[in-house]
Design a protein around this motif. Structure first.
Motif, PDB file in Angstrom:
ATOM      1  N   UNK A  39       0.180   6.577   6.494  1.00  0.00           N
ATOM      2  CA  UNK A  39       0.353   8.017   6.425  1.00  0.00           C
ATOM      3  C   UNK A  39       0.913   8.523   7.749  1.00  0.00           C
ATOM      4  N   UNK A  40       2.093   9.095   7.662  1.00  0.00           N
ATOM      5  CA  UNK A  40       2.718   9.699   8.835  1.00  0.00           C
ATOM      6  C   UNK A  40       2.282  11.158   8.921  1.00  0.00           C
ATOM      7  N   UNK A  41       2.333  11.767  10.112  1.00  0.00           N
ATOM      8  CA  UNK A  41       1.923  13.172  10.261  1.00  0.00           C
ATOM      9  C   UNK A  41       2.683  14.086   9.318  1.00  0.00           C
ATOM     10  N   UNK A  42       1.927  14.913   8.594  1.00  0.00           N
ATOM     11  CA  UNK A  42       2.537  15.881   7.699  1.00  0.00           C
ATOM     12  C   UNK A  42       3.035  15.311   6.391  1.00  0.00           C
ATOM     13  N   UNK A  43       2.759  14.029   6.147  1.00  0.00           N
ATOM     14  CA  UNK A  43       3.223  13.390   4.913  1.00  0.00           C
ATOM     15  C   UNK A  43       2.053  12.825   4.132  1.00  0.00           C
ATOM     16  N   UNK A  44       2.324  12.503   2.882  1.00  0.00           N
ATOM     17  CA  UNK A  44       1.302  11.907   2.037  1.00  0.00           C
ATOM     18  C   UNK A  44       1.108  10.439   2.401  1.00  0.00           C
ATOM     19  N   UNK A  45      -0.028   9.898   1.978  1.00  0.00           N
ATOM     20  CA  UNK A  45      -0.296   8.492   2.218  1.00  0.00           C
ATOM     21  C   UNK A  45       0.505   7.653   1.229  1.00  0.00           C
ATOM     22  N   UNK A  46       1.215   6.674   1.726  1.00  0.00           N
ATOM     23  CA  UNK A  46       2.104   5.857   0.907  1.00  0.00           C
ATOM     24  C   UNK A  46       1.644   4.411   0.851  1.00  0.00           C
ATOM     25  N   UNK A  47       1.908   3.781  -0.268  1.00  0.00           N
ATOM     26  CA  UNK A  47       1.631   2.359  -0.446  1.00  0.00           C
ATOM     27  C   UNK A  47       2.555   1.525   0.430  1.00  0.00           C
ATOM     28  N   UNK A  48       2.008   0.446   0.998  1.00  0.00           N
ATOM     29  CA  UNK A  48       2.825  -0.464   1.807  1.00  0.00           C
ATOM     30  C   UNK A  48       2.861  -1.854   1.163  1.00  0.00           C
ATOM     31  N   UNK A  49       1.719  -2.535   1.123  1.00  0.00           N
ATOM     32  CA  UNK A  49       1.649  -3.878   0.544  1.00  0.00           C
ATOM     33  C   UNK A  49       0.318  -4.078  -0.158  1.00  0.00           C
ATOM     34  N   UNK A  50       0.293  -4.984  -1.151  1.00  0.00           N
ATOM     35  CA  UNK A  50      -0.923  -5.283  -1.893  1.00  0.00           C
ATOM     36  C   UNK A  50      -1.060  -6.774  -2.119  1.00  0.00           C
ATOM     37  N   UNK A  51      -2.310  -7.198  -2.269  1.00  0.00           N
ATOM     38  CA  UNK A  51      -2.649  -8.603  -2.472  1.00  0.00           C
ATOM     39  C   UNK A  51      -3.641  -8.695  -3.611  1.00  0.00           C
ATOM     40  N   UNK A  52      -3.390  -9.597  -4.566  1.00  0.00           N
ATOM     41  CA  UNK A  52      -4.321  -9.775  -5.683  1.00  0.00           C
ATOM     42  C   UNK A  52      -5.627 -10.386  -5.219  1.00  0.00           C
ATOM     43  N   UNK A  53      -6.675 -10.249  -6.020  1.00  0.00           N
ATOM     44  CA  UNK A  53      -7.961 -10.783  -5.574  1.00  0.00           C
ATOM     45  C   UNK A  53      -7.961 -12.300  -5.567  1.00  0.00           C
ATOM     46  N   UNK A  54      -7.100 -12.891  -6.394  1.00  0.00           N
ATOM     47  CA  UNK A  54      -6.993 -14.351  -6.374  1.00  0.00           C
ATOM     48  C   UNK A  54      -6.240 -14.846  -5.150  1.00  0.00           C
ATOM     49  N   UNK A  55      -5.518 -13.934  -4.506  1.00  0.00           N
ATOM     50  CA  UNK A  55      -4.744 -14.313  -3.329  1.00  0.00           C
ATOM     51  C   UNK A  55      -3.396 -14.925  -3.619  1.00  0.00           C
ATOM     52  N   UNK A  56      -3.037 -15.036  -4.905  1.00  0.00           N
ATOM     53  CA  UNK A  56      -1.801 -15.739  -5.238  1.00  0.00           C
ATOM     54  C   UNK A  56      -0.634 -14.815  -5.539  1.00  0.00           C
ATOM     55  N   UNK A  65       9.953  -4.271   2.303  1.00  0.00           N
ATOM     56  CA  UNK A  65      10.177  -5.597   1.731  1.00  0.00           C
ATOM     57  C   UNK A  65      11.114  -6.399   2.631  1.00  0.00           C
ATOM     58  N   UNK A  66      10.730  -7.635   2.879  1.00  0.00           N
ATOM     59  CA  UNK A  66      11.518  -8.486   3.771  1.00  0.00           C
ATOM     60  C   UNK A  66      11.137  -8.354   5.220  1.00  0.00           C
ATOM     61  N   UNK A  67      10.355  -7.329   5.558  1.00  0.00           N
ATOM     62  CA  UNK A  67       9.910  -7.126   6.944  1.00  0.00           C
ATOM     63  C   UNK A  67       8.407  -7.267   7.079  1.00  0.00           C
ATOM     64  N   UNK A  68       7.658  -6.811   6.089  1.00  0.00           N
ATOM     65  CA  UNK A  68       6.194  -6.856   6.132  1.00  0.00           C
ATOM     66  C   UNK A  68       5.681  -7.877   5.129  1.00  0.00           C
ATOM     67  N   UNK A  69       4.585  -8.517   5.470  1.00  0.00           N
ATOM     68  CA  UNK A  69       3.897  -9.410   4.532  1.00  0.00           C
ATOM     69  C   UNK A  69       2.398  -9.181   4.621  1.00  0.00           C
TER      70      UNK A  69
END
Length: 129
Positions: A39-56, A65-69
Motif C-alpha cells: 500500500x502506497x500513501x493515498x492508494x489502496x492496498x494491492x496484491x503483490x504475490x501469493x503462495x499456495x498452502x502446499x507450497x507448489x 512479475x519477473x522481478x519479485x518471487x
C-alpha cells in the motif's frame, strides 16, 4: 490464531534488491496459504504475490512479475525476493495468511485482500531514483 511479523524493509536504490521475511506463529503451515500486499500513501492496498498452502504454486501481479518471487521454508517463514526495484515499488508491504478449508485445492492461490484471515503490521520499503 496466527501472528505474522514482517521484516526486511528499508531504503534501496532503483535497480537494487530487497528480501522481505514474514514469520508466522500460532499454528503450523498446514493449510495456510500466504500472500504479500502493498500500500502506497493515498492508494489502496494491492496484491503483490501469493503462495499456495502446499507450497507448489505461486502467482504474482503483472506489475512485479519477473522481478519479485515468493517462497517459504519449513520453519514457518515466508519470503518475498524483490529484484530490479523501481521507485513505483515504494510502499508499505504486508504479509497475509489464509486458512484454506478442506474443500479447497492445495494449489490454490488467493489474490483478493478480503480472502485473507490474518495480517501483519507491515514493513516499509522505499526505492530511491
Amino acid at each position: 490464531q496466527v501472528q505474522l511479523v514482517e521484516s526486511g524493509g528499508g531504503l534501496v536504490q532503483a535497480g537494487g534488491s530487497l528480501r522481505l521475511s514474514c514469520a508466522a506463529s500460532g499454528r503450523t503451515f498446514s493449510r495456510l496459504a500466504m500472500g504479500w500486499f502493498r500500500q502506497a500513501p493515498g492508494k489502496e492496498r494491492d496484491f503483490v504475490c501469493a503462495l499456495s498452502w502446499s507450497g507448489d504454486n505461486t502467482y504474482c501481479a503483472d506489475s512485479v512479475k519477473g522481478r519479485f518471487t515468493i517462497s517459504r521454508d519449513n520453519a514457518k517463514n515466508v519470503y518475498q525476493q524483490m529484484n530490479s526495484m523501481e521507485p513505483e515499488d515504494t510502499a508499505g508491504y504486508y504479509c497475509a495468511a489464509k486458512i484454506s478449508n478442506y474443500y479447497s485445492s492445495s494449489s490454490n492461490v488467493y489474490t483478493g485482500e478480503h480472502e485473507y484471515d490474518y495480517w501483519g503490521q507491515g514493513t516499509q520499503v522505499t526505492v530511491s531514483s
